[in-house]
Write an enzyme that holds these catalytic residues in place. Structure first.
Site, short mmCIF file in Angstrom:
data_model
loop_
_atom_site.label_atom_id
_atom_site.label_comp_id
_atom_site.label_asym_id
_atom_site.label_seq_id
_atom_site.Cartn_x
_atom_site.Cartn_y
_atom_site.Cartn_z
N GLN A 1 -24.86 -5.59 22.34
CA GLN A 1 -26.27 -5.34 22.66
C GLN A 1 -26.76 -6.30 23.74
O GLN A 1 -27.49 -5.90 24.66
CB GLN A 1 -27.12 -5.49 21.38
CG GLN A 1 -28.50 -4.93 21.49
CD GLN A 1 -28.51 -3.42 21.64
OE1 GLN A 1 -27.52 -2.75 21.37
NE2 GLN A 1 -29.60 -2.88 22.11
N GLY B 1 -25.34 -2.13 28.76
CA GLY B 1 -24.32 -1.14 29.11
C GLY B 1 -22.97 -1.77 29.39
O GLY B 1 -21.92 -1.17 29.12
N THR C 1 0.82 -1.21 0.00
CA THR C 1 0.00 0.00 0.00
C THR C 1 0.86 1.27 0.00
O THR C 1 1.88 1.34 0.69
CB THR C 1 -0.91 0.00 1.25
OG1 THR C 1 -1.63 -1.24 1.27
CG2 THR C 1 -1.87 1.17 1.24
N GLU C 2 0.42 2.25 -0.77
CA GLU C 2 1.10 3.55 -0.82
C GLU C 2 0.07 4.66 -0.65
O GLU C 2 -1.13 4.40 -0.72
CB GLU C 2 1.84 3.70 -2.16
CG GLU C 2 2.92 2.64 -2.32
CD GLU C 2 3.83 2.89 -3.51
OE1 GLU C 2 3.66 3.92 -4.21
OE2 GLU C 2 4.73 2.05 -3.74
N GLU D 1 -5.92 -6.26 3.55
CA GLU D 1 -5.76 -7.30 2.53
C GLU D 1 -6.93 -7.32 1.55
O GLU D 1 -7.39 -8.38 1.11
CB GLU D 1 -5.54 -8.67 3.20
CG GLU D 1 -4.32 -8.61 4.10
CD GLU D 1 -3.70 -9.94 4.39
OE1 GLU D 1 -3.82 -10.86 3.58
OE2 GLU D 1 -3.07 -10.05 5.46
N SER E 1 -6.39 0.15 -2.65
CA SER E 1 -7.11 -0.88 -3.42
C SER E 1 -6.52 -1.00 -4.82
O SER E 1 -6.38 -2.10 -5.36
CB SER E 1 -8.59 -0.51 -3.53
OG SER E 1 -9.15 -0.34 -2.26
C1 LIG Z 1 -4.49 -1.64 10.41
C2 LIG Z 1 -4.06 -1.78 8.97
C3 LIG Z 1 -2.97 -2.56 8.65
C4 LIG Z 1 -2.53 -2.66 7.32
N1 LIG Z 1 -1.41 -3.38 7.05
C5 LIG Z 1 -0.90 -3.35 5.79
C6 LIG Z 1 0.35 -3.98 5.50
O1 LIG Z 1 0.98 -4.62 6.35
N2 LIG Z 1 0.87 -3.86 4.24
C7 LIG Z 1 0.20 -3.19 3.25
O2 LIG Z 1 0.71 -3.12 2.13
N3 LIG Z 1 -1.01 -2.59 3.49
C8 LIG Z 1 -1.56 -2.65 4.74
N4 LIG Z 1 -2.76 -2.03 5.01
C9 LIG Z 1 -3.42 -1.31 3.93
C10 LIG Z 1 -4.72 -1.92 3.46
O3 LIG Z 1 -4.49 -3.07 2.71
C11 LIG Z 1 -5.45 -0.82 2.67
O4 LIG Z 1 -5.86 0.16 3.60
C12 LIG Z 1 -6.61 -1.33 1.89
O5 LIG Z 1 -6.19 -2.17 0.84
C13 LIG Z 1 -7.47 -0.19 1.28
O6 LIG Z 1 -6.68 0.77 0.67
P1 LIG Z 1 -6.88 2.32 1.04
O7 LIG Z 1 -6.85 2.42 2.53
O8 LIG Z 1 -5.91 3.12 0.29
O9 LIG Z 1 -8.34 2.66 0.56
P2 LIG Z 1 -8.83 3.08 -0.97
O10 LIG Z 1 -8.24 2.12 -1.91
O11 LIG Z 1 -8.55 4.52 -1.15
O12 LIG Z 1 -10.36 2.84 -0.82
C14 LIG Z 1 -11.26 3.78 -0.22
C15 LIG Z 1 -12.67 3.22 -0.37
O13 LIG Z 1 -13.00 3.10 -1.76
C16 LIG Z 1 -13.37 1.76 -2.04
N5 LIG Z 1 -12.95 1.40 -3.39
C17 LIG Z 1 -11.72 1.55 -3.94
N6 LIG Z 1 -11.70 1.10 -5.21
C18 LIG Z 1 -12.95 0.65 -5.47
C19 LIG Z 1 -13.58 0.07 -6.61
N7 LIG Z 1 -12.91 -0.19 -7.73
N8 LIG Z 1 -14.89 -0.26 -6.51
C20 LIG Z 1 -15.57 -0.05 -5.38
N9 LIG Z 1 -15.04 0.50 -4.27
C21 LIG Z 1 -13.74 0.85 -4.31
C22 LIG Z 1 -12.68 0.92 -0.98
O14 LIG Z 1 -13.31 -0.33 -0.82
C23 LIG Z 1 -12.82 1.82 0.22
O15 LIG Z 1 -14.10 1.68 0.78
C24 LIG Z 1 -3.24 -1.97 6.30
C25 LIG Z 1 -4.38 -1.23 6.63
C26 LIG Z 1 -4.79 -1.12 7.93
C27 LIG Z 1 -6.02 -0.31 8.25
#
Ligand SMILES: Cc1cc2nc3c(=O)[nH]c(=O)nc-3n(C[C@H](O)[C@H](O)[C@H](O)COP(=O)(O)OP(=O)(O)OC[C@H]3O[C@@H](n4cnc5c(N)ncnc54)[C@H](O)[C@@H]3O)c2cc1C
Length: 390
Positions: free
Chosen positions: A345, A349, A134-135, A372, A140
């Site tokens: 629920q 409380g 992720t960047e 993931e 996604s």
């Molecule tokens: C606690 C935590 C640990 C993590 N650990 C890791 C790790 O170890 N290594 C790593 O690489 N990543 C890690 N991640 C990243 C994680 O995999 C991403 O946050 C996730 O894949 C979503 O990417 P984003 O947060 O950029 O959301 P975005 O991709 O910006 O998505 C935002 C919203 O848009 C929706 N969306 C995006 N594209 C579409 C589409 N084509 N159609 C419909 N809806 C869409 C998404 O479902 C989401 O609801 C971690 C995340 C968290 C929260």
């Protein structure tokens, strides 16, 4: 009444699988559960839990024995994840990131030399693994990676930033993606690399504070002109995106198991409470509104378990499992949110209070709908597999 759904065992687990499940269950109950609230409150990395898991051989469950692991199958790993998550979501996430994401890419795609060098320390837990896909602008849409690796004499120079890397601040090893040929078709632009923590230029830009899995370590990591020797290119140049997607297929079963364990953890507490808490002269479980909630929770937990174990078995049998892994992860994570919301629920409380653990599990479970691959992405994977590209 049998509230431990798994005790009625229609899954024909092998003796080894049962042994792993039962050993981890005892360990999780006795050792991890008592530490979970404090870890969550402080947000400290669960280092002692990790060391204890390492001492028990849990940090390399699916890693072949030849590379220092337990040589167990995916289902064994899933059973362990489930039991750990029942006690502590943060510890389960730590182990999932270390094993499925931080170690298995090298096991699956590494050269013999890379496997011999990097896998045993991860499998024994001496080194903690981390995975950077992720960047900031590529979540996604992970093919939109901007981190770049430029070829130089003897290797590569890596420049970029990775978001949300689990375990990063404590990790000794990072497996990451970077663009090696920006002119290639989208999914052939990217390669995978193995980076040691000691490589100059790697820094933790930020340790995130977050809703749940608060003791799990989540970091933004900068890679500033990091020299990576040629020998640390993972697999073939241009195949990194494909490798990472395959790794996520397996990882999703692990995150599904985490969701299942969290739901079960809440459910078990909820059943116990329904029998002991009274309102209007009877145990609350004698009120049909509560009894039906318990029934609905049990059905959903069992359905998730079937999906997950099935996906794990397909993987273990060497059969295609991508769609089933997505189905299992999608269902289990959304199920966990529903079950834990209802569990709060049922406790009224008290369910809202930290003392009863369920609010923590509810917060922890939300990660399973995001990490993931979000639920939306799972629906894309499943529907594409069914419909093809229309
Ligand atoms: C606690 C935590 C640990 C993590 N650990 C890791 C790790 O170890 N290594 C790593 O690489 N990543 C890690 N991640 C990243 C994680 O995999 C991403 O946050 C996730 O894949 C979503 O990417 P984003 O947060 O950029 O959301 P975005 O991709 O910006 O998505 C935002 C919203 O848009 C929706 N969306 C995006 N594209 C579409 C589409 N084509 N159609 C419909 N809806 C869409 C998404 O479902 C989401 O609801 C971690 C995340 C968290 C929260």
């Amino acid at each position: 009444m049998n509230t431990e759904l798994q005790a009625v065992d229609p899954f024909e687990l092998t003796e080894t699988q049962k042994m792993i499940r039962d050993t981890v269950r005892d360990f999780a109950r006795e050792t991890l559960a008592p530490r979970a609230q404090e870890l969550d409150r402080k947000g400290d990395f669960p280092m002692q839990n990790f060391r204890d898991m390492a001492a028990m051989g849990l940090t390399g469950i699916p890693v072949p024995e030849a590379y220092g692991g337990a040589g167990a199958d995916t289902l064994s790993f899933i059973l362990a994840m489930e039991e750990i998550a029942k006690a502590c979501g943060s510890t389960a996430l730590t182990l999932a990131a270390h094993t499925s994401l931080g170690t298995m890419p090298i096991v699956q795609f590494g050269s013999e030399e890379q496997k011999r060098k990097y896998v045993p320390p991860n499998a024994s837990g001496e080194v903690i693994g981390s995975y950077g896909l992720t960047e900031p602008q590529a979540g996604s849409d992970s093919g939109a990676t901007r981190t770049a690796a430029t070829r130089v004499s003897g290797g590569w120079r890596v420049q970029g930033t990775k978001m949300f890397m689990t375990n990063a601040s404590v990790a000794g090893l990072f497996v990451i993606t970077a663009v090696t040929n920006k002119d290639a078709p989208k999914h052939e632009r990217i390669s995978a690399f193995i980076l040691e923590r000691s490589f100059p230029g790697i820094s933790i830009a930020k340790k995130e504070d977050k809703l749940g899995c608060r003791a799990s370590d989540t970091c933004i990591v900068n890679f500033d002109d990091v020299f990576v020797p040629e020998s640390n290119l993972l697999g073939q140049e241009g195949h990194g995106f494909s490798y990472f997607m395959q790794i996520l297929d397996g990882g999703r079963i692990g995150i599904g198991a985490m969701a299942l364990g969290l739901a079960e953890g809440g459910f078990e507490r909820c059943v116990e409470y329904s029998k002991t808490r009274s309102a209007f002269g009877r145990p609350i479980g004698a009120h049909q509104a509560i009894a039906f909630k318990i029934a609905d929770m049990a059905v959903q937990i069992q359905a998730a378990r079937h999906l997950l174990y099935h996906a794990a078995r397909l993987k273990d049998a060497g059969r295609p499992y991508k769609r089933e892994a997505s189905m299992a992860k999608l269902y289990a994570s959304e199920m966990a949110m529903r079950v834990l919301r209802e569990a709060i629920q049922v406790l009224g409380g008290y369910g809202y209070m930290t003392e009863y653990h369920i609010e923590r599990m509810y917060r922890d479970a939300k990660l399973c709908e995001i990490g993931e691959g979000t639920s939306e992405i799972q629906r894309i994977v499943i529907s594409r597999d069914l419909l093809g590209k229309l």
